[in-house]
Design a protein around this motif. Sequence first.
Motif, PDB file in Angstrom:
ATOM      1  N   GLY A 254      10.676  15.916   5.040  1.00 55.31           N
ATOM      2  CA  GLY A 254      10.403  15.884   6.468  1.00 55.31           C
ATOM      3  C   GLY A 254       9.241  14.985   6.851  1.00 55.31           C
ATOM      4  O   GLY A 254       8.664  14.276   6.022  1.00 55.31           O
ATOM      5  N   ARG A 255       8.877  15.047   8.104  1.00 59.16           N
ATOM      6  CA  ARG A 255       7.899  14.144   8.704  1.00 59.16           C
ATOM      7  C   ARG A 255       6.507  14.253   8.080  1.00 59.16           C
ATOM      8  O   ARG A 255       5.758  13.285   8.037  1.00 59.16           O
ATOM      9  N   TYR A 256       6.162  15.446   7.564  1.00 56.37           N
ATOM     10  CA  TYR A 256       4.805  15.680   7.077  1.00 56.37           C
ATOM     11  C   TYR A 256       4.749  15.722   5.550  1.00 56.37           C
ATOM     12  O   TYR A 256       3.821  16.264   4.969  1.00 56.37           O
ATOM     13  N   ASN A 257       5.730  15.135   4.904  1.00 52.74           N
ATOM     14  CA  ASN A 257       5.836  15.125   3.450  1.00 52.74           C
ATOM     15  C   ASN A 257       4.660  14.381   2.821  1.00 52.74           C
ATOM     16  O   ASN A 257       4.526  13.165   2.971  1.00 52.74           O
ATOM     17  N   ILE A 258       3.826  15.087   2.091  1.00 61.57           N
ATOM     18  CA  ILE A 258       2.637  14.470   1.507  1.00 61.57           C
ATOM     19  C   ILE A 258       3.000  13.476   0.408  1.00 61.57           C
ATOM     20  O   ILE A 258       2.289  12.491   0.187  1.00 61.57           O
ATOM     21  N   LEU A 259       4.112  13.704  -0.285  1.00 59.87           N
ATOM     22  CA  LEU A 259       4.515  12.779  -1.342  1.00 59.87           C
ATOM     23  C   LEU A 259       4.892  11.413  -0.756  1.00 59.87           C
ATOM     24  O   LEU A 259       4.588  10.373  -1.343  1.00 59.87           O
ATOM     25  N   ALA A 260       5.560  11.421   0.389  1.00 60.95           N
ATOM     26  CA  ALA A 260       5.921  10.163   1.052  1.00 60.95           C
ATOM     27  C   ALA A 260       4.667   9.385   1.446  1.00 60.95           C
ATOM     28  O   ALA A 260       4.629   8.152   1.356  1.00 60.95           O
ATOM     29  N   TYR A 261       3.642  10.104   1.875  1.00 59.89           N
ATOM     30  CA  TYR A 261       2.358   9.473   2.225  1.00 59.89           C
ATOM     31  C   TYR A 261       1.745   8.799   0.998  1.00 59.89           C
ATOM     32  O   TYR A 261       1.251   7.666   1.073  1.00 59.89           O
ATOM     33  N   PHE A 262       1.771   9.475  -0.147  1.00 61.58           N
ATOM     34  CA  PHE A 262       1.212   8.903  -1.373  1.00 61.58           C
ATOM     35  C   PHE A 262       2.008   7.681  -1.833  1.00 61.58           C
ATOM     36  O   PHE A 262       1.429   6.673  -2.261  1.00 61.58           O
ATOM     37  N   VAL A 263       3.331   7.753  -1.736  1.00 61.31           N
ATOM     38  CA  VAL A 263       4.177   6.617  -2.112  1.00 61.31           C
ATOM     39  C   VAL A 263       3.823   5.396  -1.264  1.00 61.31           C
ATOM     40  O   VAL A 263       3.639   4.285  -1.786  1.00 61.31           O
ATOM     41  N   ALA A 264       3.708   5.595   0.045  1.00 56.82           N
ATOM     42  CA  ALA A 264       3.395   4.491   0.956  1.00 56.82           C
ATOM     43  C   ALA A 264       2.012   3.911   0.670  1.00 56.82           C
ATOM     44  O   ALA A 264       1.816   2.683   0.694  1.00 56.82           O
ATOM     45  N   THR A 265       1.045   4.775   0.382  1.00 56.41           N
ATOM     46  CA  THR A 265      -0.322   4.326   0.114  1.00 56.41           C
ATOM     47  C   THR A 265      -0.385   3.435  -1.121  1.00 56.41           C
ATOM     48  O   THR A 265      -0.950   2.326  -1.084  1.00 56.41           O
ATOM     49  N   PHE A 266       0.191   3.888  -2.221  1.00 58.24           N
ATOM     50  CA  PHE A 266       0.141   3.109  -3.461  1.00 58.24           C
ATOM     51  C   PHE A 266       0.996   1.847  -3.368  1.00 58.24           C
ATOM     52  O   PHE A 266       0.669   0.813  -3.973  1.00 58.24           O
ATOM     53  N   LEU A 267       2.087   1.900  -2.611  1.00 55.03           N
ATOM     54  CA  LEU A 267       2.909   0.716  -2.420  1.00 55.03           C
ATOM     55  C   LEU A 267       2.138  -0.350  -1.639  1.00 55.03           C
ATOM     56  O   LEU A 267       2.241  -1.553  -1.933  1.00 55.03           O
ATOM     57  N   MET A 268       1.354   0.075  -0.656  1.00 56.16           N
ATOM     58  CA  MET A 268       0.511  -0.855   0.093  1.00 56.16           C
ATOM     59  C   MET A 268      -0.560  -1.462  -0.805  1.00 56.16           C
ATOM     60  O   MET A 268      -0.832  -2.677  -0.745  1.00 56.16           O
ATOM     61  N   MET A 269      -1.155  -0.646  -1.658  1.00 56.41           N
ATOM     62  CA  MET A 269      -2.194  -1.137  -2.567  1.00 56.41           C
ATOM     63  C   MET A 269      -1.621  -2.154  -3.551  1.00 56.41           C
ATOM     64  O   MET A 269      -2.302  -3.102  -3.953  1.00 56.41           O
ATOM     65  N   PHE A 270      -0.363  -1.981  -3.929  1.00 54.80           N
ATOM     66  CA  PHE A 270       0.309  -2.959  -4.794  1.00 54.80           C
ATOM     67  C   PHE A 270       0.580  -4.257  -4.035  1.00 54.80           C
ATOM     68  O   PHE A 270       0.367  -5.362  -4.551  1.00 54.80           O
ATOM     69  N   THR A 271       1.027  -4.136  -2.803  1.00 55.23           N
ATOM     70  CA  THR A 271       1.480  -5.291  -2.029  1.00 55.23           C
ATOM     71  C   THR A 271       0.349  -6.269  -1.723  1.00 55.23           C
ATOM     72  O   THR A 271       0.571  -7.497  -1.718  1.00 55.23           O
ATOM     73  N   ILE A 272      -0.857  -5.775  -1.451  1.00 54.67           N
ATOM     74  CA  ILE A 272      -1.953  -6.681  -1.049  1.00 54.67           C
ATOM     75  C   ILE A 272      -2.368  -7.621  -2.176  1.00 54.67           C
ATOM     76  O   ILE A 272      -3.094  -8.596  -1.942  1.00 54.67           O
ATOM     77  N   LYS A 273      -1.910  -7.360  -3.376  1.00 51.31           N
ATOM     78  CA  LYS A 273      -2.264  -8.188  -4.539  1.00 51.31           C
ATOM     79  C   LYS A 273      -1.574  -9.545  -4.502  1.00 51.31           C
ATOM     80  O   LYS A 273      -2.022 -10.501  -5.140  1.00 51.31           O
ATOM     81  N   TYR A 274      -0.497  -9.666  -3.714  1.00 53.64           N
ATOM     82  CA  TYR A 274       0.335 -10.867  -3.780  1.00 53.64           C
ATOM     83  C   TYR A 274       0.472 -11.528  -2.407  1.00 53.64           C
ATOM     84  O   TYR A 274       1.555 -11.516  -1.806  1.00 53.64           O
ATOM     85  N   PRO A 275      -0.605 -12.114  -1.905  1.00 56.21           N
ATOM     86  CA  PRO A 275      -0.553 -12.727  -0.568  1.00 56.21           C
ATOM     87  C   PRO A 275       0.228 -14.045  -0.561  1.00 56.21           C
ATOM     88  O   PRO A 275       0.183 -14.812  -1.520  1.00 56.21           O
ATOM     89  N   PHE A 276       0.950 -14.272   0.505  1.00 57.89           N
ATOM     90  CA  PHE A 276       1.601 -15.559   0.736  1.00 57.89           C
ATOM     91  C   PHE A 276       1.910 -15.655   2.219  1.00 57.89           C
ATOM     92  O   PHE A 276       1.773 -14.663   2.958  1.00 57.89           O
ATOM     93  N   HIS A 277       2.298 -16.826   2.660  1.00 55.93           N
ATOM     94  CA  HIS A 277       2.597 -17.018   4.083  1.00 55.93           C
ATOM     95  C   HIS A 277       3.978 -17.622   4.241  1.00 55.93           C
ATOM     96  O   HIS A 277       4.309 -18.631   3.611  1.00 55.93           O
ATOM     97  N   ASN A 278       4.798 -16.970   5.077  1.00 52.12           N
ATOM     98  CA  ASN A 278       6.139 -17.455   5.341  1.00 52.12           C
ATOM     99  C   ASN A 278       6.481 -17.162   6.806  1.00 52.12           C
ATOM    100  O   ASN A 278       6.506 -16.007   7.224  1.00 52.12           O
ATOM    101  N   LYS A 279       6.738 -18.198   7.571  1.00 53.82           N
ATOM    102  CA  LYS A 279       6.975 -18.030   9.005  1.00 53.82           C
ATOM    103  C   LYS A 279       8.239 -17.227   9.303  1.00 53.82           C
ATOM    104  O   LYS A 279       8.282 -16.474  10.278  1.00 53.82           O
TER     105      LYS A 279
END
Length: 373
Positions: A254-279
């Motif tokens: 559901g909307r308040y699922n703490i596991l989903a929050y943790f998944v999103a947090t760590f996925l964001m922390m992974f993503t910022i490692k690989y910056p690039f620019h594409n219009k």
Amino acid sequence: MVLSKSTNQRESNIELLRIISIIFIVFFHLLTSLSGQIGNASKFQTSLLFCFDPVGLVGVNIFIIISGYFLSTSTKLSFNHIIKFVLENIFYVILILVVGFICIKTNYIEKEQFYSGSTIGLIYNSFTNIIGSDYWFIITYLFMYLLHPFINLLTNKLSNRNFILLILISTLFSFLLPTLLFNNIQNNIGIFITSYLTGSYIRLNKDKILQKKSINYLIISLSILVFNFVLVFILLYFQDTVSFFGGLANSFSGRYNILAYFVATFLMMFTIKYPFHNKIINLFASTTLGVYILHEGKLKPILFKLIGVDTLLINSNNQLEVFKIICLWTIVVTIALMLIDLIRQFIFEKPIMKFINKYILKNHKTLAIEEKL
């Protein structure tokens, strides 16, 4: 912590994650709308299919964390942003009403599938539902946006330790307790503020986060997600045997699922490692709000009939086939709605905002929230 100057430069790695988040959300809404309608599937097959529900809430949390990441350095309210946000919602309310009336007039759908009651009531409800339960995300996001410069000024005064403590307290009441108490504590603004603070913390501590191996963040994120899938499957499968398992299954998908929050947090922390620019990626990422508005709410029955999902799934007992169909139509629907929103941007939004900026806002496009000296 010191606030740096805000930048309008979009990081395409994060914009790509934003696109992934809306794909997760569309998938979730397609899946949940079919609950109880899928042929004569076995309990095992149904549990296996609906154990994927949590991806939708992962998408919601990703979206908010990204907002926190980009807005964390700002202490100004952009009138331009607010006006664009409001006009986009009004545009789609009108578009959905027009499409709905045309479909009813041409007998494509029954009137009851689109609305009940009077036409005037429908029009009134369509506009008020923007700030109601049908579009809970919209009004909560707007509220969070209006609060963000005040939040940034306050968090700027916190030490790193106290900032973490604030996030932990917010997480406790926004995610952990609602999850464990079967969503009996419901707090939409709470989950937005918590995810916003998380995105802000990631931005302000980016250098420290980048020192760690990024692959670890991805492994943690995927591990929690798989655990969430397995947990929901088990709870759904045995809910007839243990009654409260059904409530737990709803909590962990559901909307308040703490596991989903943790998944999103760590996925964001992974993503910022690989910056690039594409219009191109940045352009399509700008359509995600429009995709959300269009595929949810009153357009849903029309959309489902158009793509034939109901007929395909109700007559299918093969859950693997059902899953493939949902995945396929998730991509098709997302791309189609993105293209619709791009047309809206170029035909309506750009000329209207050009006029507003030139003749109405002029040199007053932002409101600075100043700290008391």
